[in-house]
Every structure is written in structure tokens, then in C-alpha cells.
Motif scaffolding. Structure first.
Motif, PDB file in Angstrom:
ATOM      1  N   ASN A   1      -2.273   0.360  -1.884  1.00  0.00           N
ATOM      2  CA  ASN A   1      -3.161  -0.748  -1.521  1.00  0.00           C
ATOM      3  C   ASN A   1      -4.375  -0.720  -2.450  1.00  0.00           C
ATOM      4  O   ASN A   1      -5.454  -0.267  -2.083  1.00  0.00           O
ATOM      5  CB  ASN A   1      -3.585  -0.636  -0.061  1.00  0.00           C
TER       6      ASN A   1
ATOM      7  N   CYS B   1       1.774  -3.525   2.155  1.00  0.00           N
ATOM      8  CA  CYS B   1       1.763  -2.522   1.073  1.00  0.00           C
ATOM      9  C   CYS B   1       2.591  -1.304   1.472  1.00  0.00           C
ATOM     10  O   CYS B   1       3.356  -0.763   0.671  1.00  0.00           O
ATOM     11  CB  CYS B   1       0.325  -2.107   0.751  1.00  0.00           C
TER      12      CYS B   1
ATOM     13  N   SER C   1      -2.461  -4.308   4.414  1.00  0.00           N
ATOM     14  CA  SER C   1      -2.190  -2.867   4.409  1.00  0.00           C
ATOM     15  C   SER C   1      -0.777  -2.568   4.893  1.00  0.00           C
ATOM     16  O   SER C   1      -0.075  -1.711   4.339  1.00  0.00           O
ATOM     17  CB  SER C   1      -3.209  -2.140   5.293  1.00  0.00           C
TER      18      SER C   1
ATOM     19  N   TYR D   1      -3.859   3.058   9.869  1.00  0.00           N
ATOM     20  CA  TYR D   1      -4.912   2.252   9.239  1.00  0.00           C
ATOM     21  C   TYR D   1      -6.216   2.413  10.024  1.00  0.00           C
ATOM     22  O   TYR D   1      -6.614   1.517  10.774  1.00  0.00           O
ATOM     23  CB  TYR D   1      -4.509   0.775   9.203  1.00  0.00           C
TER      24      TYR D   1
END
Length: 262
Positions: free
Chosen positions: A192, A185, A182, A249
């Protein structure tokens, strides 16, 4: 007068030796964001980098933290003393090749493909049937798979290379971890659009020192690490990074035993 000169000369040599020891400690990490990476300003940053900085401060050592490809780091450690490395998974194959200082995180190694791929993997045997599996040269995941008889690995120098190849569908599968994927990306500015289809292994990740390092130096570094743990400093660093990462995230990591699990 001769005794006085000898006394000052002895003090000078002692201080010089101590200074030389601190200067000779070389600290090298691998490129695995967000644990460790080079920022735009060329400086090492990351969750484990902050742990290493705290450790160096505890040891009263000032030295540059380097970031290099994993194969190069391992080669340097193999041939030199006083090398502090991070962050490396602890495996049976590596156990006797290094001095293991302390655990800093836990990682799940997962097999990733693109979200539109209908590929199913339910076992390591299934994974062996894939045409090419993207890994990083010198990385523990490459080593672990090779030791289990995999001969279908496609090895590159940096993790971001594999992510680009997977995005372009030039690789069907890569083995990496969700948090790092993640992060890359985001750095590359791509969506992602990947999914995990199999958990390959779960590994504890450590700070370690090269095997040629003296037992005295290893003991001093290990004691300093556990002083940080007992003081709550490691927990503080983990909570700080947990907060940072959770904004970008969410639901990808937890704190266990004072350390982040990815």
C-alpha cells in the motif's frame, strides 16, 4: 364437503403467496471490500453482508446474497420490485429513487496518489485540473463528481482495476476510501504505497430497496432492521468486524452510533 375443500385451498394459496413473496426478494450487494465482496468460495462475505444476513434471519427469509458491479445493481433495481440493495451512499440526487431502509456505515471519500507523487490538492477546483481521476462506473463517487461538473473521470468496472492502474502510475489519482484501498492491496498482494491528498466528501451508507417495491414490504423490512438495532445485534456485528479489521488495519476506523466509520 365443498366448504372444507375451499378452506384447505385458501390455506394453500395463502401459504403459497407468503412463500412466493419471500422467494421473490432479491438481495444484491456491490463489490466494496471489506463491507461486501465475494470470497474464494464464491459466497458473499463482509461487514454489511453480515448485517444483511441478520436482517434476512429476522424476516425469516432464505435467499442467496449476490455481489455484482454497481452499475448492474442499479439497473436491476430501477426495473424491478422487491430488490434489497447494499451498500449505497445516500445523496440528494438519489434520495427519491429508492426506499432507504437504514444506515450501516459512514465513509470518507478521499483522493489517493502514489507516495512519491508531489501532487497537492486543496480543493475540488484543484481536483478538476487533474488529467484523469479513477472512479468506478455507476458508483456514487462517479455520480457525485459528474453532478459537480467533472469531465476528467476514468471509469472502470471494479475498484481493484483502479488500484492496479494507480500502482502502475497509469492514473495520477483515484477517488476511494482508505479501508477499501488497504483491503484491495492486501488481496492483490501489493504494497500500500499510496497516500491520501484530499478528502472529497463524507457520506452515510445505507441498505435500500428498489422504488417499485410495495410500501408494505418496505415497512416490514424497515421494522425488522430497527428491531436488530434495538436488540443490540447490529452493534454486536460492528464490534466483531471492528476487532477483525483492527488486527489488519489499525487506526483506520471507529464505531459510531452502532456502525463502523471507515
Amino acid at each position: 364437503m365443498e366448504r372444507l375443500i375451499y378452506f384447505f385451498l385458501s390455506v394453500y394459496i395463502f401459504i403459497g403467496d407468503a412463500y412466493g413473496q419471500s422467494e421473490s426478494l432479491r438481495v444484491i450487494g456491490v463489490d466494496e471490500p471489506p463491507a461486501s465482496y465475494l470470497a474464494d468460495n464464491g459466497q458473499a462475505e463482509g461487514y454489511v453482508v453480515d448485517i444483511v444476513k441478520a436482517l434476512l434471519a429476522e424476516l425469516n427469509i432464505s435467499t442467496k446474497i449476490q455481489i455484482s458491479p454497481e452499475a448492474r445493481v442499479l439497473n436491476i433495481a430501477k426495473n424491478n420490485a422487491n430488490i434489497l440493495l447494499f451498500s449505497f451512499s445516500r445523496t440528494a440526487f438519489r434520495e427519491h429513487s429508492f426506499h432507504w431502509i437504514g444506515k450501516v456505515l459512514t465513509k470518507k471519500w478521499q483522493a489517493f496518489t502514489t507516495i512519491d507523487n508531489t501532487l497537492e490538492i486543496n480543493s475540488l477546483q484543484d481536483l478538476r485540473q487533474i488529467s484523469n481521476i479513477g472512479v468506478v462506473r455507476g458508483d456514487v463517487r462517479e455520480e457525485w463528481l459528474i453532478n459537480r461538473g467533472f469531465n476528467n473521470l476514468y471509469s472502470v468496472t471494479y475498484p481493484a482495476q483502479n488500484v492496479r492502474l494507480l500502482a502502475k502510475k497509469r492514473l495520477p489519482v483515484i477517488v476511494y476510501e482508505q479501508q477499501g484501498l488497504s483491503y484491495i492491496c492486501r488481496q492483490l498482494g501489493i504494497e500500500n504505497e499510496f497516500k491520501s491528498i484530499f478528502t472529497v466528501h463524507q457520506a452515510d451508507v445505507y441498505l435500500l430497496m428498489s422504488k417499485r417495491t410495495s410500501p408494505e414490504v418496505v415497512a416490514n423490512v424497515t421494522k425488522a432492521f430497527y428491531r436488530l438495532k434495538q436488540s443490540g445485534k447490529l452493534r454486536e456485528i460492528s464490534e466483531n468486524w471492528y476487532s477483525k479489521l483492527a488486527l489488519l488495519y489499525p487506526n483506520m476506523h471507529v464505531i459510531e452510533e452502532d456502525f463502523i466509520s471507515f
